[in-house]
Design an enzyme around this catalytic site. Structure first.
Site, PDB file in Angstrom:
ATOM      1  N   HIS A   1       0.865  -1.187   0.000  1.00 48.61           N
ATOM      2  CA  HIS A   1       0.000   0.000   0.000  1.00 48.61           C
ATOM      3  C   HIS A   1       0.906   1.244   0.000  1.00 48.61           C
ATOM      4  O   HIS A   1       2.027   1.191   0.508  1.00 48.61           O
ATOM      5  CB  HIS A   1      -0.889  -0.070   1.261  1.00 48.61           C
ATOM      6  CG  HIS A   1      -1.817   1.087   1.413  1.00 48.61           C
ATOM      7  ND1 HIS A   1      -1.443   2.268   2.023  1.00 48.61           N
ATOM      8  CD2 HIS A   1      -3.095   1.246   1.034  1.00 48.61           C
ATOM      9  CE1 HIS A   1      -2.467   3.106   2.003  1.00 48.61           C
ATOM     10  NE2 HIS A   1      -3.474   2.514   1.405  1.00 48.61           N
TER      11      HIS A   1
ATOM     12  N   ARG B   1       1.272   3.696   1.792  1.00 54.38           N
ATOM     13  CA  ARG B   1       1.835   4.104   3.088  1.00 54.38           C
ATOM     14  C   ARG B   1       3.026   3.225   3.492  1.00 54.38           C
ATOM     15  O   ARG B   1       3.665   3.477   4.512  1.00 54.38           O
ATOM     16  CB  ARG B   1       0.773   4.008   4.200  1.00 54.38           C
ATOM     17  CG  ARG B   1      -0.177   5.163   4.347  1.00 54.38           C
ATOM     18  CD  ARG B   1       0.429   6.422   4.995  1.00 54.38           C
ATOM     19  NE  ARG B   1       1.153   6.239   6.248  1.00 54.38           N
ATOM     20  CZ  ARG B   1       0.631   6.253   7.455  1.00 54.38           C
ATOM     21  NH1 ARG B   1      -0.650   6.438   7.617  1.00 54.38           N
ATOM     22  NH2 ARG B   1       1.371   6.091   8.535  1.00 54.38           N
ATOM     23  N   LYS B   2       3.297   2.190   2.704  1.00 54.53           N
ATOM     24  CA  LYS B   2       4.329   1.247   3.104  1.00 54.53           C
ATOM     25  C   LYS B   2       5.683   1.593   2.455  1.00 54.53           C
ATOM     26  O   LYS B   2       5.799   2.574   1.732  1.00 54.53           O
ATOM     27  CB  LYS B   2       3.880  -0.175   2.755  1.00 54.53           C
ATOM     28  CG  LYS B   2       2.564  -0.566   3.450  1.00 54.53           C
ATOM     29  CD  LYS B   2       2.652  -0.425   4.964  1.00 54.53           C
ATOM     30  CE  LYS B   2       1.476  -1.030   5.713  1.00 54.53           C
ATOM     31  NZ  LYS B   2       0.213  -0.290   5.587  1.00 54.53           N
ATOM     32  N   VAL B   3       6.701   0.751   2.715  1.00 59.39           N
ATOM     33  CA  VAL B   3       8.078   1.087   2.321  1.00 59.39           C
ATOM     34  C   VAL B   3       8.232   1.162   0.805  1.00 59.39           C
ATOM     35  O   VAL B   3       8.828   2.090   0.270  1.00 59.39           O
ATOM     36  CB  VAL B   3       9.062   0.071   2.951  1.00 59.39           C
ATOM     37  CG1 VAL B   3      10.493   0.318   2.485  1.00 59.39           C
ATOM     38  CG2 VAL B   3       8.988   0.150   4.478  1.00 59.39           C
TER      39      VAL B   3
END
Ligand SMILES: Cc1ncc(COP(=O)(O)O)c(C=O)c1O
Length: 378
Positions: free
Chosen positions: A178, A180-182
């Site tokens: 997603h 928002r992830k790394v």
């Protein structure tokens, strides 16, 4: 200045990569997904990596392959994103919540052990915010008790524990891509495992339970549909997303390093503020700071909520770390849970604050965040 909570890092590599499936016409799970899986397995050191449509579907597939079913209990931290518990409900099993440690925001083997009962089938420890959960004692406990461990490593791409990539000690682990992830593929997830039979079962279940993938059928020129021996889903990643994933993997080391540099600058600047806890990093772990989460205690100059409102008013996007699942209506009502049942999770829900951190954040942007937090909290 307007500073978002995160900003995915894309450049021409992603644009070029996305064109290939459009040109070939192969846009569903295909060669790019296969390449993304190969790169992810190599990067993590897992024997098998299987891409999915999200981390939620990856976690669901892990529980399905372990045959978690009605009557079973699965231990889940109370402070995590709601999806960790939802997947247990999808299998008709019961999530049994366990509290966390406030220093790490993760749960411990001792906390888990106290919740094990006759019906316990599996544990889902979560490596929250990019810090690996302390896996060795959890794996020893699981072995002693004959339980499966599915690590929710949604936030932990790039995270390490005693030199191993997050997720590689568990029986199965799930990652999120997603935004928002790394790294990101828009929506997207990945299951990793060392076990070939679970991998084969998950490969089937993510594609309606079919025994042969579309790509293999295409290569062999087979006209017949495959057998469907298990209940499956359509949890496939598209090849457009696979192409994004391949491009993002090439940036991953740089992204993790950049996140860590930014986090250390925050640490230095904010560590001395009264009532402000900066992220704790236990020996032997590499934190990726998927989220840079502070804990604002009652001794701080401003409460978490006032600080958050003041920062938002200055154009700085902030969020609470994550939520306590036992406070969410579905779980509260279904299992008659009270806020104080899991005091640390309740506290983290009310006192955690994520600051903006993303690889393309400029020194000026971060300097502005630091200046504002210090001005408000000193
Ligand atoms: C701990 C945790 N588990 C699971 C998920 C679900 O991931 P996805 O959005 O890829 O389904 C998230 C996403 O926020 C998460 O933070």
């Amino acid at each position: 200045m307007k500073i978002p909570i995160t900003r995915p890092y894309f450049d021409d590599a992603e644009k070029t990569a996305m064109v290939k499936p459009l040109e070939s016409g192969w846009v569903v799970q295909g060669p790019n997904v296969a390449e993304f899986e190969r790169l992810f397995a190599e990067y993590t050191g897992a024997a098998h990596a299987l891409a999915t449509s999200s981390c939620t579907t990856a976690l669901h597939l892990a529980l399905a392959t372990l045959e978690v079913q009605p009557g079973d209990e699965v231990i889940v931290p109370a402070f995590t994103f709601v999806a960790t518990a939802n997947v247990v409900e999808y299998q008709g099993a019961r999530p049994v919540f366990v509290d966390i440690e406030l220093r790490t925001f993760n749960t411990t083997a001792e906390q888990i052990e106290a919740r094990i009962a006759d019906r316990t089938k599996a544990i889902i420890p979560v490596s929250l915010f990019g810090l690996s959960v302390d896996m060795n004692p959890i794996m020893r406990l699981a072995k002693r008790q004959g339980l499966f461990v599915v690590e929710d490593a949604a936030c932990a791409v790039g995270a390490r524990y005693n030199g191993r990539h997050a997720g590689t000690l568990a029986h199965l682990a799930a990652f999120s891509f997603h935004p928002r992830k790394v790294i990101t593929t828009a929506e997207g997830g990945m299951v990793i495992t060392q076990d070939a039979s679970w991998a084969a079962d998950i490969a089937a279940r993510r594609s309606h339970g079919g025994t042969v993938s579309d790509l293999e059928r295409h290569k062999k020129g087979a006209f017949a549909l495959p057998e469907h021996d298990v209940l499956g889903y359509n949890y496939r990643m598209t090849d457009l997303q696979g192409a994004l994933g391949v491009a993002q993997m090439k940036k991953l080391n740089w992204i993790v390093e950049r996140r860590r540099t930014l986090a250390h600058r925050y640490d230095e600047a904010l560590r001395g503020l009264e009532g402000v806890q900066t992220p704790y990093v236990p020996a032997g772990t590499i934190h990726t700071y998927q989220s840079y989460v502070l804990l604002i205690s009652k001794d701080a100059r401003l409460s978490r909520d006032i600080l958050a409102q003041e920062l938002l008013a200055r154009g700085i996007s902030v969020r609470q770390g994550t939520h306590a699942v036992h406070l969410q209506g579905y779980y509260r009502h279904k299992y008659d849970l009270r806020p104080e049942d899991f005091p640390n999770s309740l506290y983290a829900d009310r006192h955690s604050l994520t600051l903006p951190l993303f690889p393309t954040m400029t020194d000026d942007e971060q300097g502005f965040v630091i200046e504002q937090v210090c001005a408000l909290m000193r």
